[in-house]
Write an enzyme that holds these catalytic residues in place. Structure first.
Site, mmCIF file in Angstrom:
data_model
loop_
_atom_site.group_PDB
_atom_site.id
_atom_site.type_symbol
_atom_site.label_atom_id
_atom_site.label_comp_id
_atom_site.label_asym_id
_atom_site.label_seq_id
_atom_site.Cartn_x
_atom_site.Cartn_y
_atom_site.Cartn_z
ATOM 1 N N TYR A 128 -3.931 -20.507 -62.636
ATOM 2 C CA TYR A 128 -4.484 -19.243 -62.138
ATOM 3 C C TYR A 128 -5.170 -18.509 -63.282
ATOM 4 O O TYR A 128 -4.592 -18.346 -64.362
ATOM 5 C CB TYR A 128 -3.351 -18.409 -61.542
ATOM 6 C CG TYR A 128 -3.744 -17.060 -60.964
ATOM 7 C CD1 TYR A 128 -5.043 -16.784 -60.550
ATOM 8 C CD2 TYR A 128 -2.790 -16.070 -60.802
ATOM 9 C CE1 TYR A 128 -5.377 -15.554 -60.015
ATOM 10 C CE2 TYR A 128 -3.109 -14.832 -60.254
ATOM 11 C CZ TYR A 128 -4.407 -14.580 -59.865
ATOM 12 O OH TYR A 128 -4.736 -13.362 -59.340
ATOM 13 N N CYS A 129 -6.402 -18.052 -63.067
ATOM 14 C CA CYS A 129 -7.149 -17.259 -64.035
ATOM 15 C C CYS A 129 -7.283 -18.049 -65.338
ATOM 16 O O CYS A 129 -7.618 -19.229 -65.326
ATOM 17 C CB CYS A 129 -6.470 -15.906 -64.221
ATOM 18 S SG CYS A 129 -7.362 -14.715 -65.258
ATOM 19 N N LEU A 130 -7.025 -17.442 -66.483
ATOM 20 C CA LEU A 130 -7.145 -18.172 -67.744
ATOM 21 C C LEU A 130 -6.113 -19.289 -67.864
ATOM 22 O O LEU A 130 -6.305 -20.230 -68.639
ATOM 23 C CB LEU A 130 -7.023 -17.210 -68.924
ATOM 24 C CG LEU A 130 -8.285 -16.404 -69.216
ATOM 25 C CD1 LEU A 130 -7.995 -15.323 -70.242
ATOM 26 C CD2 LEU A 130 -9.411 -17.304 -69.697
#
Length: 581
Positions: free
Chosen positions: A318-320
């Site tokens: 998720y995300c970075l």
């Protein structure tokens, strides 16, 4: 050739006397202290970055006198238009999409409606002014536009109690009690900003949020690995390993029982593991980005296989955390490590050329300034990081909230997402600079320069089924940027575009009202559409994308088996690292 060698004694130039190291260090330290002091007044922005951007704009404006003169004529026309609106001879200008500053019906009454029209016309003129001169560096133009927008948002009449009809009515009706309550809200927020402990009795860790039953089954200096207890008689043979971003507490994916992705996955018959990153302090200032891969993701994969056997793993980032997982998967592909069954990336970028408004804060000068801020601290604080995100949506997250909290004396009804958002994390200085420079500024991953163990990795080497999710209103990982994964890998890729933003679009449980998504498979070596064509040709579907993801995971999985035994427990979920403040 010996006769061509000049003896050292024949060199007449006087050697330069190097400046003492102590003096150089002292000067650098003083500059860092100056920059840290400046950041208190610039919201962490480098004054040099903004100054050079405005200088670029001004130089081009001066060198385009005829275009600049047009702005004067436009100003006169705007005043004339306002006069006609005052006389009722012309329809009112509508508010831009998403602008709720003047949504209250009182703003449509005289004389406030004229104030609204003056503001909208003035903002139109300022936008034309920013976009006017040609030849300005695009990055500088964005910075000028952003700072102009911040100034206009700050001076908006809605922020001033004597101009805002909502505030004046509330003050009259409550005899000023709204302002007293607002002052109390202000004092509490200031205490929180100074680091005073804030307890939210509505959403307690391990009770109302982060409450899915499980155990911490591995721990090192960087992360805890949580395994969740099975709730179904059989499970998918391949476990799911979730890698959240280190800029957030993992329980964004384990909020209340009704909207917990982790609890839902367990209920779908999945063996689920999640990484809970440590909240670093100054002692971790030199922690490198690659340590999050080697001591985080790779150690977690090792631990999952010790518990579940040699089965492959559905890796989800998720995300970075998704960006880091992509780096790890590319390095594993390079080394012939076949322990992954699939790769799911949620609002995760792999190409950062269109990284959205965050690029406003990522220039060489700005990163040097940020490095000086972090030098004495060793970390970036949640308040410093959160301030940048808030300024990207200052109308909603700063000014509108200030009106509600401090002038109207109200508070939003607490929610699990708000409680999570207030539970911020710090970032180690070295890691933070490495990912900002290497990924955001130089785009090393997409362009083949990012190195793992001294060798470059390539996203194109990954030969796994991939499932990528972008969200329509994401200002952190814009969906068109997430979509660029299509250009970096020609393997089978299922892409989902879902309604909502960076957080609410991902936390989109089945049954949530007004949710929709678009989904399409690009087959291995299939034709790649442009993002706008993809959207136009992909019909929306009502409901949650989670169900489509569950079907996709089933298609990549083998027959169901009895749940594996839980690993040796070090602690109950949610563990200790998530409680660090």
């Amino acid at each position: 050739m010996a006769h061509n060698v000049v003896p050292i004694r024949a060199v007449k130039a006087r050697p330069a006397v190097p400046e003492p190291a102590s003096r150089r260090t002292s000067a650098a330290d003083l500059d860092r202290l100056l920059h840290a002091w400046q950041s208190r007044f610039t919201a962490g922005q480098s004054p040099s970055t903004a100054s050079l951007a405005f200088l670029d704009w001004a130089a081009h404006a001066l060198n385009a006198p005829f275009q600049t003169a047009e702005l004067g004529r436009d100003a006169v026309e705007h005043w004339q238009r306002l006069a006609r609106i005052t006389l009722g001879a012309e329809a009112m200008l509508p508010l831009p999409d998403g602008d709720n500053r003047f949504a209250d019906p009182a703003w449509s009454q005289h004389p406030y409606k004229l104030v609204v029209q003056a503001v909208l016309l003035g903002e139109q003129w300022c936008e034309a002014m920013v976009q006017g001169p040609r030849g300005i560096d695009p990055g500088n133009r964005r910075i000028v536009g952003f700072n102009t927008r911040q100034f206009l948002d700050m001076i908006s009449p809605s922020n001033w109690p004597w101009f805002n009809p909502e505030v004046t009515a509330a003050t009259r009706d409550t005899a000023g009690r709204n302002l007293v309550a607002g002052f109390g809200n202000f004092l509490r927020d200031q205490a929180a900003a100074r680091g005073a402990p804030q307890e939210d009795a509505h959403f307690r860790l391990g009770i109302e949020v982060a409450a899915t039953p499980g155990k911490v089954v591995f721990r090192n200096a960087l992360m805890e690995l949580i395994q969740y207890a099975p709730t179904t008689p059989t499970v998918g043979a391949e476990p799911v390993l979730i890698v959240p971003a280190w800029i957030m507490k993992y329980y964004i994916l384990d909020l209340s029982p009704g909207n917990s992705m982790i609890r839902w996955l367990v209920g779908q018959g999945r063996t689920v593991f999640v990484i809970s990153w440590r909240n670093p302090d100054a002692s971790m200032r030199d922690t490198a980005l690659d340590e999050y891969r080697s001591q985080g993701i790779m150690k977690a994969i090792d631990a999952v296989q010790r518990i579940c056997g040699d089965t492959k793993i559905h890796a989800t980032g998720y995300c970075l955390g998704g960006t880091l997982l992509t780096i790890a998967a590319a390095a594993m592909a390079r080394e012939g490590d076949g322990r992954l069954a699939s790769l799911s990336l949620l609002a995760a970028q792999t190409d950062f050329t269109e990284a959205g408004d965050l690029q406003l804060f990522i220039t060489e000068d700005q990163l040097d300034f940020l490095g000086d801020i972090m030098h004495s601290q060793g970390t970036l604080s949640p308040q410093q990081m959160g301030g940048a995100f808030q300024m990207l949506r200052s109308n909603d997250l700063v000014w509108s909230r200030g009106i509600r909290d401090y002038l109207l004396g109200e508070r939003e009804i607490p929610s699990d997402l708000m409680a999570w958002n207030a539970d911020g994390t710090r970032l180690p200085a070295r890691m933070h600079m490495e990912y900002l420079r290497g990924l955001f500024l130089h785009n090393d991953l997409a362009e083949g320069r990012f190195r793992v163990d001294e060798q470059p990795v390539a996203v194109g080497d990954i030969r796994l089924p991939m499932f990528a999710v972008g969200t329509e209103r994401d200002h952190i990982a814009p969906w068109r940027s997430v979509f660029k994964l299509h250009l970096l890998n020609d393997g089978a890729l299922t892409f989902v575009l879902t309604s909502g933003g960076h957080n609410a679009g991902i936390v989109s449980e089945p049954g949530h009202p007004r949710r929709s998504f678009r989904i399409r498979l690009r087959a291995h070596e299939g034709r790649t559409l442009g993002p706008d064509q993809w959207r136009a040709e992909t019909a929306p579907q009502e409901g949650s994308w989670w169900l489509a993801w569950a079907e996709w995971l089933d298609a990549q999985s083998g027959p169901r088996i009895a749940p594996p035994a839980m690993g040796a427990a070090l602690a109950d979920a949610p563990g200790g690292y998530v409680r660090e403040h």
